[in-house]
Design an enzyme around this catalytic site. Structure first.
Site, PDB file in Angstrom:
ATOM      1  N   GLU A  61       3.768   4.669   3.992  1.00 33.35           N
ATOM      2  CA  GLU A  61       2.449   5.261   3.810  1.00 33.35           C
ATOM      3  C   GLU A  61       1.421   4.538   4.681  1.00 33.35           C
ATOM      4  O   GLU A  61       0.512   5.172   5.231  1.00 33.35           O
ATOM      5  CB  GLU A  61       2.039   5.198   2.338  1.00 33.35           C
ATOM      6  CG  GLU A  61       0.698   5.864   2.067  1.00 33.35           C
ATOM      7  CD  GLU A  61       0.211   5.666   0.647  1.00 33.35           C
ATOM      8  OE1 GLU A  61       0.951   5.083  -0.166  1.00 33.35           O
ATOM      9  OE2 GLU A  61      -0.933   6.089   0.361  1.00 33.35           O
ATOM     10  N   HIS A 112      -4.537   8.762   2.284  1.00 33.97           N
ATOM     11  CA  HIS A 112      -3.319   8.334   1.588  1.00 33.97           C
ATOM     12  C   HIS A 112      -2.255   9.421   1.648  1.00 33.97           C
ATOM     13  O   HIS A 112      -2.526  10.558   2.031  1.00 33.97           O
ATOM     14  CB  HIS A 112      -3.618   8.068   0.100  1.00 33.97           C
ATOM     15  CG  HIS A 112      -4.443   6.848  -0.141  1.00 33.97           C
ATOM     16  ND1 HIS A 112      -3.905   5.656  -0.577  1.00 33.97           N
ATOM     17  CD2 HIS A 112      -5.777   6.640   0.014  1.00 33.97           C
ATOM     18  CE1 HIS A 112      -4.874   4.759  -0.694  1.00 33.97           C
ATOM     19  NE2 HIS A 112      -6.021   5.340  -0.333  1.00 33.97           N
ATOM     20  N   GLU A 120      -4.855  12.667  -0.712  1.00 35.45           N
ATOM     21  CA  GLU A 120      -3.405  12.446  -0.742  1.00 35.45           C
ATOM     22  C   GLU A 120      -2.814  13.616   0.044  1.00 35.45           C
ATOM     23  O   GLU A 120      -2.789  14.750  -0.424  1.00 35.45           O
ATOM     24  CB  GLU A 120      -2.881  12.443  -2.189  1.00 35.45           C
ATOM     25  CG  GLU A 120      -3.455  11.334  -3.069  1.00 35.45           C
ATOM     26  CD  GLU A 120      -2.765   9.986  -2.866  1.00 35.45           C
ATOM     27  OE1 GLU A 120      -1.880   9.888  -1.985  1.00 35.45           O
ATOM     28  OE2 GLU A 120      -3.117   9.034  -3.589  1.00 35.45           O
TER      29      GLU A 120
HETATM   30 ZN    ZN Z   1      -1.893   5.332  -1.193  1.00 33.97          ZN
END
Ligand code: ZN
Length: 322
Positions: A149, A204, A286
């Site tokens: 990530e 993210h 996200e």
């Molecule tokens: Zn994250």
């Protein structure tokens, strides 16, 4: 793997039911978002049901040639700016190029840090997030093949910086793989505050169960406790987040999350220090679920990441131009 545990994202509290006004606002987003989705499908930029993972050797000929290419696909720079060639020409800390966002400051917060896993005691240190204390930072998640990530967030953030600078914005990062670990979540918030940022986006990707797919944008809930007071930023952050969600959906064709947000692509949280301590409009995105094979095909594609950055950029531009 350095990524122990099922999901090193911050633990999630039980969802509270959406409140009335929020439900109305979310409902208002959906038609626009779906319209964008339909437009996106109509222009033929999708394989089948919009799931990039449906792409196969028989994928439609009008797909981008670099779609599905390995990491760091050499897609063409977006747009027709004279800044083609990949190099951004350095840090535009002087206020960026002439453009509609000249004079605007955008802080981009690439989630986690590639070095975090080497500094467990540092990132596990508890910091004050106003409502309570929480870990300084986390390692983030990774795809099953080990694409982290932290690599993902830096790549999308750098693409986003290039796009925003083309619009004239001054872009600041909370970290650019230029420090050993962190920063801690409280410092990440402080960087946006001290820059007097007009908008902050924390990038993210999630680490949820396989089968959980799609993106969601996290908005700050109303928090007033200790050093946290998000009340002045709740409304503008929602505006920012809705615009990002709408443009992200339209540009990437990725569906809104099927596991958070009831299909709206939006979530509200009161437990994230990076949001609780912000005094300027801020959201998290996200971009997808790294643990799902369909989503991870997208997340590991450089061409897709360029689309992700463009969707985020267009949302920010819309917010800042009003
Ligand atoms: Zn994250």
């Amino acid at each position: 793997m350095s990524y122990v545990g099922p999901d090193l994202e911050p633990p999630r509290p039980p969802r509270r039911p959406l409140r009335g006004p929020l439900t109305v606002a979310v409902a208002a987003l959906v038609p626009g978002a779906l319209a964008g989705w339909l437009v996106w499908q109509a222009v033929g930029d999708s394989g089948g049901d919009g799931s990039a993972a449906q792409a196969s050797p028989s994928a439609p000929a009008n797909r981008s040639p670099s779609s599905g290419a390995p990491d760091d696909a050499k897609e063409r720079p977006d747009g027709a700016s004279g800044r083609a060639g990949g190099q951004s020409g350095g840090d535009a800390g002087d206020g960026g190029e002439a453009g509609p966002l000249k004079g605007k400051v955008v802080v981009v917060d690439p989630g986690h840090n590639p070095g975090n896993f080497r500094h467990p005691s540092d990132i596990n240190r508890q910091v004050d997030i106003g409502t309570n204390r929480k870990e300084c930072d986390t390692t983030g998640t990774a795809t099953n093949d080990g694409y982290t990530e932290a690599e993902f967030t830096l790549d999308v953030s750098r693409r986003l910086r290039t796009l925003l600078e083309k619009e004239g914005a001054t872009v600041k990062f909370t970290q650019d793989d230029d420090r050993a670990f962190g920063p801690c979540v409280d410092e990440r918030a402080r960087i946006g505050n001290e820059a007097a940022a007009d908008a902050v986006v924390s990038v993210h990707a999630d680490g949820s169960a396989a089968g959980n797919r799609g993106f969601h944008v996290i908005l700050p809930g109303s928090v007033h406790s200790g050093a946290a007071d998000t009340r002045p930023i709740v409304a503008p952050s929602r505006d920012l987040g809705e615009r990002i969600a709408g443009r992200f959906l339209s540009v990437t064709g990725s569906p809104p999350s099927n596991y958070i947000g009831g299909g709206t692509g939006l979530d509200v949280r009161e437990d994230l220090g990076g949001l609780n301590l912000s005094t300027v409009p801020k959201v998290f995105i996200e971009c997808g679920n790294m643990r799902d094979t369909e989503d991870s095909e997208r997340l590991t594609s450089g061409a897709w990441r360029q689309k992700a950055a463009r969707g985020i950029s267009e949302g920010i531009v819309g917010f800042l131009r009003g």
